[in-house]
Structure formats: structure tokens, C-alpha cells
Design an enzyme around this catalytic site. Structure first.
Site, PDB file in Angstrom:
ATOM      1  N   ALA A 136       0.857  -1.189   0.000  1.00 45.58           N
ATOM      2  CA  ALA A 136       0.000   0.000   0.000  1.00 45.58           C
ATOM      3  C   ALA A 136       0.891   1.235   0.000  1.00 45.58           C
ATOM      4  O   ALA A 136       1.871   1.299   0.750  1.00 45.58           O
ATOM      5  CB  ALA A 136      -0.916   0.014   1.214  1.00 45.58           C
ATOM      6  N   GLU A 137       0.536   2.224  -0.818  1.00 49.71           N
ATOM      7  CA  GLU A 137       1.357   3.428  -0.974  1.00 49.71           C
ATOM      8  C   GLU A 137       1.652   4.113   0.350  1.00 49.71           C
ATOM      9  O   GLU A 137       2.681   4.775   0.498  1.00 49.71           O
ATOM     10  CB  GLU A 137       0.652   4.456  -1.872  1.00 49.71           C
ATOM     11  CG  GLU A 137       0.557   4.081  -3.321  1.00 49.71           C
ATOM     12  CD  GLU A 137      -0.806   3.526  -3.653  1.00 49.71           C
ATOM     13  OE1 GLU A 137      -1.209   2.525  -3.012  1.00 49.71           O
ATOM     14  OE2 GLU A 137      -1.461   4.075  -4.562  1.00 49.71           O
TER      15      GLU A 137
END
Lengths: 218, 230, 218, 230
Positions: A47-48
Site C-alpha cells: 500500500a502506498e
């Protein structure tokens, strides 16, 4: 009406994923892919916002510091790690993410992707889409084959502002699986109840048919 | 004795003047300096250039639009393509009342890091062939083009960590890191909101996410409850 | 023979340091400064290998993972932190180190520093010297005033390859304290038993004399 | 099941071929992959381009000079200005038997980071007006010159951490971090020597210094005793 549900598109996308892969799932439809991962395979979701190795979306406990890039609460799997945004995008931009699954507004026949800006609404945001489109080793676009009024999303050229040129490797829609090849688009699978002519009628550029063209296994 | 602690968010913001450029850490609900944002609203500072990953997505920053405190915002996510709901920021942006510079998220944090790390810029392929390249220099290296992206600094950085000591060392929690460590390096005055303050040594030296050298002011606050942004 | 010992040079350097400062001590003579820090003041020593807040050099226990940039074992003070080299040099290059104390082979009248390469030996190494010379907010050079045969180290121009141009703020030697000002070198202090003429005779460029010129307090 | 563990350093180096470019983590005695270096010596690989902060300073890399395995070295510290002692590397360098590229230490790690982070280069003022600028492009931004420094990659990175799991997650210890995390991102094959291997989850997710995605092979070894390099 012919074509896969969003969940079945996500399921078909999940079939592309193998043990050990690092995978980033974009906001929206791609997020659903996390529900269909091959059981028992260790696939690392990135996840960013700085997580590698998150698991299912958690419907119960909400911890504001444990969310995916869409803001949804997630769980952690053993072997997970946290890092800051500079490290997260070094991972993405540097080619360390094996697969990015992104939503799409349009994909061109040479693999240009437009997925961040809707001119008719005068709005849109970039988020991590450009970095993922440029940096992931393989970019899979998961989207409905057509927009309203059967307007094709797979275009000779994108009309919408680009996310990145020539970045898409594979398009998975409710109607078909299409590979972006140097020589053009290759139709490799059709959804149950759909044939190549039906797909072509809803696709602007010409599709070449794979000699192995088959119905999707779901 | 080094002591960077302040009694309240309002005290810690005592010199934030109209026209300030302010970075805000946080990613949606994670690691967001909500108490500092609310203090900034109370303070009424105007003509702010805000720099944050997102605004109006479970981050409380939208409250700065209630009295039109923002002149400009630099973000990666601020306006939704889908019109399901509209934030105050989106409304003001649609009416042309606030300026917006959209930046790809990796470029956004890399520009902030460059400012903090004393680099003159970085070269990236992200944004080539898109609207992002407009007005930017392109540098060719061995036949490949790159965009030259310049450092991004601010007068203030408002950041959120989990734990601090009086020397300004910070420890983060889970995805609460996000932009906070980079922003802490790239502003003239760095103000950190934390949930706990411990004695020096109370944070394991292996677990310090931001060394105290980067932090000017620390204020302990109870976290502002946030809901799942779904 | 006139002039301070290495230890007294280090002591005089230490007088420049104040509570709260972040200070990097170069290899060699500057390392000695850590023995003369003002007692009770919290001064944060930074080592290039990724430590902020180390303390005295430890003569007893050697832990290979707890060393300063010269490879010497050190102790930790409360509030210390560890980080990797990218973060360490972001701290240095980004202007977050208040003072770097560096050794010198030569300093020019405009503050150029040469301290890494000895042409007559055909050898030298850069290490962190260039980053520190460019990045620290204030650069203090601690060195003997002359090389062998009374050859001045403070030169009109450096003959040796530069570490960085126009980077030095203050020169502290066994004979004098000299500020590098835009208008030239300013002699502010002389060592006990030494006068301005003695210093000037061992310095290539002309020194201006501070109206407050005084003997070093040690 | 992901399992990146190898039985021995020699096994982990099975495909290191003559002519390879190899990064070595470590800063003098801290975080140095001594067992991997010794295995490379046993293997006898030749024409190596080595990349490490230092050689011949309490780092064991000098053993690679015993049978002339090095063709070139890229380092920040390799040849002493003082001639008190001479390493084998220094002797071979003085005789012109091995090439040396000296890089400022901050530029060295930033170039490695750029390679790992997919950047085309970074701009720095470090090295301007010195021998370091020779042959490099200068970019002017708003009147100030910067050197364009290019990414530095390798075929292999040999790194050292304290603890690993079978998925390749690494935790470091004190100043043992140094160049190891950056190098782990910038090589085709990353081999980590560690003192302990634990089950996944045995490293707190907050304390992972290098996420497993970067690491290809993990081998547990007892640390090689080192002396204080004084």
C-alpha cells in the site's frame, strides 16, 4: 446482460498473481482483488501509505494508522513491514513492485493509460497512479469494457489526459482479457457468453485474435 | 537542557503568520496532525499555501476552507473524479477560489526529501508524456528523457508522531509514518503533535523515526477521533 | 616551542559549541573535541555512519556495530538515534548539522579547504569530508598552523586538491583563531606566548587584526 | 511458501561470475558482510568491480586483493593520505594493478539510492569546484550550479543485517545499518548475511529495516570476530 460482475473481474485478475509477488492494488475495483487471492500463496500486498504485507480489509476494528491507500482499515499478515512514503515510492518507482492493478478510464492500443482525470467533471487527482503506472514491472488494468452508452474504453488513442504512456501490459474487463503487445492488442480470452465479434464491436482499435483464444476460466 | 515541549497546540503555533507555507503530514486518517490543524483553524491564519498528500479525505484539513484560510494547495489527491460527495475544498476549487497544484505522490515526497537532503533536484520518468510535464525541464541521459523535479520546502511542517521525548526525537506507529519523516526535514519550523512524551532514552535509539535535530516543537495531545473514510 | 598541543586546540574548538548544537567531528584531531565538551550541556554528536547523540570514546568494550566515523568504539547518550547512510548524509547535506569540525591540510584566504589528498604521497580519500564541508552550517577547521619546515597551511590559494571551495568559517590552530570573512581573514585570538607578527609570519595571505584581538582563553 | 534461506555463504554465492559488479555493505567494522566476503575469496571470482564505502579499514575486503580478485573499486575511503600502514589494496593501487573511483560519501549513497528508487539522477553541490566534478554534467537552476550524479547499480549486493525471516525481511543493529539498506535496493541479486533467522512475524513490522521484497537470499552465519580499527 453479458459480462462479468466487478467481483468476477477481480477474481480473473487474481489468477494473474503468484506466490512471492509484490502487488499493489489501486483504489476501487482493484481493491476487490484482495478477496480472491489464491489460498495459501504468500502474495505481498503493498500500500502506498507504507505497508508491505497487509491482508484482508477489516470491517470491525478501525485503527486510523492501519489503512490501505484507499483509507480502508486492513489487517496485517506475518512478515509485514511499515515504512515511510519516500521508501514506499522508492519501492514503486524503482521497479520493486511486480504487479500494479489499476483502474482505467481509457487504455490506448499502445498501452497508454488514462485513469485520473475526468474532463467533463473538471476534476481528478493523481495520487500514486502515475508512479505505479511508470514503476511497476507489470501493469494490469481492471475496468469495465465500455463506459456509458457502450462507448469503448479501449481506444486507438486516449482522449482523456494520460496517467502514463505505453505502460499497460494486460487489460482485464467484464468482457475480455487483452494483452498489449508491441504489434498491437491481442485478444486472449472472452467472458462466458461473449464472443470475439461482441468484444471487437465494443473496442475501438482492431484486436488480433490469439490462436489460443478461449473462454475465461473463473 | 534541551526542551522542545510546548503546553498546547495553540502555543506551538504562536508565530504562524498570514501567507505562511505549511506542510501537513498524514495520509487520509493515518498520521494526521489533527490537533495542529484545529489550532490553525482557531488561529485564523489566512493566505496559507498548504502542502499535504490529500485534503478532504478524512484528514480534517477541509476545516481550513470553512473560513477560506487557504490560498493555494499542493497535493496528490484533492479533487475526486467521481462526484459522490464534495468537500469544501472541492467546492472552492470549482469556483476558482483556491489554487491547486497536483503532483504525483512519489514525486511529491521525493521533492520534499530533496529539499531536506540538500539536493538541487531529482530526475524522474514519472509524469513524462502527461500534463505533469508542463513547464518543467527535460534532461536527456543516454537517450532517455527525465523530468527535472525541484525541491519543495515550507516555512512550517505540522507533523504527527506517536511518541516523543523533550529533545524532539519521534517514534511513529504503523502507517502513521507516511509523509511525516520527509516533511520534518524540509521546513524552517517543525511542529510535532504526539500522543506520548517520554524521557530521553524512553524511545529505543533503533526505533527513532525522526531524530530530534529535525524537530523544533513538540506538543502532547489526545488524538482527535476519526472515522473510517470509506 | 610556541603553540598549543593537539589537546588544547581541541579544547579551544570545544568552546565554540553550545547546548543543542548538532556537531560532526572529523577523523583525527577533531575527534579529540569530544573529550572537552562543556559539562552538562546537551550537544549532539553526529557520526556519518549513522549515529546522532553518541558520547565518549569507549576504551573497554568493543562492539563492531557501535563506532564513530573513525572506526573508534563509542558510547551512547540518552536520546541517541540510529539511521542509515542515506539519512545520515541527508542530515549533513541538507544543512541540519550546525557545526562540522574538520582537519585541514590547507585553507585559502577565501575559505577554500583542502584536506583529503596528498599529492606527494599520491594518495587520499574523500570519505564524508566534501559533504560535511558543503553541508554543515558552520565549518571549523582545526589544524596545526604550519606543515613541516614552517610551511604555511593558510594560503592565498590552496595548492592541494580542494575538498570544497569557500566553505570554511573559522580556523583554529596551535597559534591562532582566524575568522574567514567576506573581506578576508580576520585574526581574533592568538595562543599564549604568541603575537600577531609571529602568526602573520607563518601565514601566507595578509591577516587583518581584530579590534578585539586577544589571547585565547583555555 | 516463500523461503529465501540458503545453507551456507558458499551456496548463496553459487552464481557469482567473473566480471561481476558487487556492492558490499558496511562501514569499517559496522554491518560488514564478512562471511560473504570470505566466501567470495574462497570462490576465487575474478575481475570484480567492487563497490563499498571503504576497503582495508577493518572490513575484511582487503582479502580480495590476496589473489588479485579486484579489477576496480568504487569507494569513498580506500587510500590513506598518511602512510602509517598500507593495505594490500593500497599497494596494488599504487602499482596501478587495480582501478579506483573515489566518490564523496553522501553522493555515493545517494547514487545507490537513486538506482534503487528509479531516479535518473540527482543534483548536488557536493564536489563542485573539486576533482570530483571532472567529466560530469553541470545543471544550472536559478543561477546556482549543481553536479548531475547518476545512479549506481550492481549485479550483486552483499549485505549484513542482524536478524532475518525466511521472507527476507531484515532488521539491523545500531550503526550496522549504514549502506546496507540502500544497497539492498540497487542490485539484481541481494544476498544478506545475518546472525539470526526467525519466523515471519518474529521481526516487529515497525522494526523492519529492509522489507523482504529487496532480498533474494538469506544466510545465517556466526559473525566473524573483528578488532577495533584504531
Amino acid at each position: 446482460m453479458a459480462g462479468l460482475s466487478r467481483e468476477l473481474i477481480a477474481l480473473r485478475v487474481a489468477r494473474e498473481l503468484r506466490e512471492g509477488m509484490v502487488v499493489n492494488l489501486g483504489i476501487g475495483l482493484p481493491t476487490l482483488v484482495s478477496s480472491f487471492l489464491p489460498p495459501g500463496a504468500e502474495i505481498l500486498l503493498q500500500a502506498e501509505d507504507g505497508i508491505l504485507g497487509y491482508g484482508a480489509i477489516s470491517e470491525q476494528d478501525f485503527d486510523p494508522d492501519l489503512i490501505n491507500a484507499g483509507g480502508q482499515p486492513v489487517t496485517l499478515l506475518p512478515g509485514a513491514s511499515f515504512f515511510d512514503s519516500a521508501a514506499s515510492f522508492a519501492m514503486i518507482r524503482g521497479g520493486h513492485v511486480d504487479v500494479a492493478v489499476l483502474g482505467g478510464l481509457e487504455v490506448s492500443e499502445r498501452g497508454d493509460l488514462a485513469n485520473w482525470y475526468l474532463p467533463e467533471r473538471g476534476g481528478g487527482s493523481i495520487g500514486g497512479a502515475m508512479d505505479l503506472a511508470c514503476g511497476a514491472r507489470r501493469v494490469i488494468v481492471a475496468m469495465t469494457h465500455t463506459a456509458r452508452e457502450d462507448r469503448p474504453r479501449i481506444r486507438t488513442r486516449c482522449a482523456y489526459p494520460l496517467t502514463a504512456p505505453a505502460c499497460v501490459d494486460l487489460i482485464i474487463t467484464d468482457l475480455a482479457v487483452i494483452e498489449v503487445r508491441p504489434e498491437g492488442l491481442l485478444l486472449t480470452e472472452v467472458a462466458p457468453g461473449v464472443d470475439a465479434a461482441f468484444v471487437q464491436a465494443r473496442t475501438e482499435p482492431e484486436l488480433r485474435l490469439s490462436p489460443d483464444l478461449r473462454e475465461m476460466e473463473l | 537542557m534541551i526542551d522542545k515541549t510546548f503546553a498546547s497546540p495553540d502555543d506551538a503555533l504562536h508565530d504562524v503568520a498570514d501567507g505562511a507555507t505549511i506542510m501537513f503530514g498524514g495520509f487520509v486518517s493515518a498520521g494526521t496532525p489533527s490537533n495542529l490543524i484545529l489550532a490553525l483553524q482557531r488561529r485564523g491564519t489566512r493566505d496559507i499555501t498548504g502542502i499535504a498528500n490529500n485534503i478532504g479525505l478524512g484528514d480534517l484539513l477541509d476545516v481550513l476552507c470553512e473560513k477560506r484560510q487557504l490560498a493555494k494547495f499542493i497535493a496528490t489527491f484533492a479533487v475526486r473524479a467521481s462526484g459522490a460527495r464534495k468537500s469544501l475544498f472541492e467546492e472552492q476549487y470549482a469556483r476558482g477560489e483556491v489554487a491547486l497544484e497536483l503532483v504525483p505522490q512519489g514525486t511529491f515526497v521525493e521533492r520534499i526529501r530533496a529539499a531536506g537532503a540538500g539536493l538541487g533536484g531529482v530526475l524522474t520518468r514519472v509524469g513524462l508524456g502527461t500534463m505533469v510535464e508542463e513547464g518543467k525541464r527535460t534532461i536527456n541521459i543516454d537517450g532517455a528523457d527525465y523530468l527535472l523535479e525541484l525541491p519543495l520546502r515550507a516555512d512550517f511542517a505540522f507533523i504527527k508522531a506517536y511518541r516523543a521525548d523533550r529533545m524532539g526525537n519521534l517514534a511513529y506507529r504503523m502507517a502513521g509514518r507516511n509523509f511525516n519523516p520527509a516533511m520534518a526535514t524540509a521546513a524552517d519550523v517543525v511542529i510535532a503533535e504526539v500522543e506520548q512524551i517520554v524521557e530521553p532514552g524512553g524511545i529505543d535509539p533503533e526505533s527513532v523515526g525522526t531524530p530530534g535535530v529535525y524537530v523544533d516543537r513538540v506538543v502532547r495531545c489526545d488524538p482527535v477521533p476519526v472515522r473510517w473514510y470509506g
